[in-house]
Write a protein that holds these residues in place. Structure first.
Motif, PDB file in Angstrom:
ATOM      1  N   UNK A 117       0.834  -0.842  -0.232  1.00  0.00           N
ATOM      2  CA  UNK A 117      -0.058  -0.435  -0.284  1.00  0.00           C
ATOM      3  C   UNK A 117       0.670   1.443   0.272  1.00  0.00           C
ATOM      4  N   UNK A 118       0.465   2.453  -0.858  1.00  0.00           N
ATOM      5  CA  UNK A 118       1.411   4.164  -0.957  1.00  0.00           C
ATOM      6  C   UNK A 118       0.460   4.338  -1.653  1.00  0.00           C
ATOM      7  N   UNK A 119       1.337   5.736  -1.588  1.00  0.00           N
ATOM      8  CA  UNK A 119       0.134   6.517  -2.409  1.00  0.00           C
ATOM      9  C   UNK A 119      -0.029   6.443  -3.882  1.00  0.00           C
ATOM     10  N   UNK A 120       1.124   6.271  -4.762  1.00  0.00           N
ATOM     11  CA  UNK A 120       0.871   5.364  -6.047  1.00  0.00           C
ATOM     12  C   UNK A 120       0.855   4.203  -6.476  1.00  0.00           C
ATOM     13  N   UNK A 121       0.189   3.535  -6.431  1.00  0.00           N
ATOM     14  CA  UNK A 121      -0.116   2.447  -5.844  1.00  0.00           C
ATOM     15  C   UNK A 121      -0.065   1.404  -7.124  1.00  0.00           C
ATOM     16  N   UNK A 122       0.797   0.230  -7.017  1.00  0.00           N
ATOM     17  CA  UNK A 122       0.758  -0.614  -8.273  1.00  0.00           C
ATOM     18  C   UNK A 122      -0.884  -1.579  -8.821  1.00  0.00           C
ATOM     19  N   UNK A 123      -1.072  -0.868  -9.352  1.00  0.00           N
ATOM     20  CA  UNK A 123      -2.332  -1.773 -10.541  1.00  0.00           C
ATOM     21  C   UNK A 123      -2.530  -3.147  -9.662  1.00  0.00           C
TER      22      UNK A 123
END
Length: 543
Positions: A117-123
């Motif tokens: 989980x992170x801001x620019x999350x891997x799809x």
């Protein structure tokens, strides 16, 4: 006939060829293919329109690698009634957001760290999280009964990143209980959360764009486009009410409340302050000199100004005191019954819109509307029991503030909360609230200038300056690409350094007795005076 008379009274004309039309259609920019386009000629049916009560389910997700340190009730109280109160005020009572928090944690099948989980999350990671969350919750939640879905993660789980809170738009919808779910609000906020963050994310559910500027390198100021002046720019703003343009888009303004100014010539208008709502019992929202309200737990208000400027320690103190005060005063809400069958509304049909927070679409899942970074400011909320909250127990009335100002000077950081369900602190009622709220001058096929009065009151209880705010609107600009930009009427000065998210725009409005020519446009605005009711008389000259 009464409506027509009201419209004419609110818009008087000065001799000349300019025309101010109470009916706003000629100035309605066309909606474009831009993500969250600011066009208002038609509504994008891919999104639910908040012109009737909507029901939102809050599903609380725990993980095998962490034991929750909070309860679902505590996390629900972090966001409600503050979020529903914000929209109640912003819509002048035309929209009610009804929260249905689930009463228990629902265990996810995998550790929190496995979802990256992170801001620019891997799809792919994001899609896996959503699929697991829906599958885990489906036995306990009847998703067919809700218009909005909030998946709220355990904030203390090791893999949870609070900066990842956002709306996720699904190219391929999830399916549960006979319903397609095309967008989900994923909530990863710490406890207590950032101020008004859920209201900001919910705005994306209603097709509102991000108005902040995200620097390409992640550094620099995010608030250069609109500063404090709209929730979709910053949830920490001193005057975070939605622009009148957004209220027009969402259906909260009647046609006669938007004046279409077509020139050349000179037009005189009477504009009501944006925060002035209808004269209804219990609709009181405080106005004042520009200090805001925290309600119970406002003892940390002095720290809130520094928090809005990014001081993490001060922000943490303000958030903690505000939340603790609200909870101690009983501002929690009843939890929804665990069984399926809690009655709720139905959602509008339609396909999902495109877009991700960074502007690049991802296969299968795309995100939009990541919350603004930075430390939190104070929380708000009118303190009234939340309509529509289901469960076996009655909802408890809250004690958080609704924008009442203290006796100090603007931006002083002194706060006082009114009793729930009352009018202004001095006993006055909320105001007429049915006059002209927005004037629009078209400047091109997909652009316009907008004029509205911002003054202390409603969601703008802590505004730094008051007067006529001028901003540019571009319907072809995508979310995050500057679809709205405030025009600074005082470009050589700044204000409210300790509280404003962007002091250069804190004093942007054209003040009483001032005149201002919009740079690059042959348009001039003069603020001539005030009426006994608190409205502002304004002259707009074009050509």
């Amino acid at each position: 006939m009464f409506t027509s008379m009201t419209a004419l009274a609110a818009t008087s004309l000065v001799p000349g060829p300019a025309l101010a039309e109470p009916h706003s259609a000629p100035c309605a920019l066309e909606r474009t293919d831009a993500h969250h386009s600011e066009g208002v000629d038609t509504w994008n049916s891919a999104y639910v329109r908040p012109t009737h009560p909507l029901d939102a389910v809050m599903v609380f997700l725990s993980f095998p690698d962490a034991r929750p340190l909070t309860t679902p009730a505590e996390l629900a109280a972090d966001h409600f009634p503050a979020t529903s109160d914000f929209f109640e005020r912003a819509s002048y009572g035309r929209f009610t957001l009804r929260a249905h928090p689930q009463p228990r944690w629902i265990r996810m099948p995998h550790p929190s760290t496995s979802y990256a989980i992170q801001r620019d999350w891997d799809a792919e990671d994001r899609a896996a999280y959503l699929r697991d969350a829906l599958a885990a919750a489906d036995e306990q939640v009847d998703f067919s009964r809700y218009d909005i879905v909030y998946f709220v993660a355990d904030p203390d789980a090791p893999g949870v990143d609070s900066d990842a809170t956002k709306v996720v738009n699904l190219d391929t919808p999830l399916h549960a209980d006979g319903k397609d779910i095309r967008r989900v609000v994923t909530v990863f906020e710490k406890h207590p959360p950032d101020r008004l963050v859920l209201a900001h994310e919910t705005g994306h559910v209603f097709d509102l764009p991000d108005l902040y500027h995200r620097p390409s390198d992640g550094k620099g100021d995010w608030d250069t486009y609109v500063g404090d002046w709209d929730l979709m720019g910053s949830q920490f703003g001193l005057a975070p009410d939605l622009f009148a343009w957004h209220k027009w888009k969402l259906g909260w303004l009647d046609p006669h409340q938007v004046a279409c100014v077509q020139g050349p010539g000179s037009t005189r208008l009477t504009l009501e302050p944006l925060g002035q709502g209808p004269d209804t019992p219990g609709a009181g929202v405080a106005a004042g000199a520009g200090a805001g309200a925290l309600g119970a737990g406002a003892g940390a208000a002095a720290a809130a100004g520094a928090a809005a400027r990014g001081a993490a320690a001060a922000g943490s103190a303000a958030r903690g005191a505000a939340a603790a005060g609200a909870l101690a005063a009983g501002s929690g809400i009843s939890m929804a019954a665990a069984s399926k069958g809690v009655r709720a509304g139905t959602s509008d049909p339609g396909a999902s819109g495109p877009g991700s927070g960074s502007g690049a679409s991802s296969p299968g899942v795309s995100g939009s509307g990541a919350s603004d970074p930075g430390a939190s400011g104070p929380g708000g909320g009118s303190g009234a029991p939340l309509p529509g909250v289901s469960g076996s127990g009655a909802a408890l009335p809250g004690a958080s503030g609704s924008g009442a100002s203290g006796p100090d000077t603007p931006g002083s950081g002194a706060f006082a909360a009114p009793s729930p369900g009352v009018g202004l602190p001095d006993g006055r009622d909320f105001g007429a609230g049915r006059g002209t709220k927005l004037a629009v001058v078209p400047t091109g096929p997909d652009s316009a200038l907008a004029f509205e009065v911002r003054a202390p009151g409603g969601n703008d209880g802590a505004t730094c300056a008051q007067g006529v705010l001028v901003y540019r609107v571009r319907s072809g600009a995508a979310s995050g690409g500057g679809p709205i930009e405030v025009v600074d009427a005082h470009p050589h000065t700044e204000s409210c350094w300790e509280e404003s998210v962007y002091p250069p725009l804190a004093d942007a409005p054209v003040g009483l007795g001032e005149s201002f020519t919009v740079p690059g446009e042959n348009v001039r605005v003069e603020v001539e005076g005030r009426t006994p009711s608190g409205a502002w008389t304004v002259r707009i000259t074009t050509g």
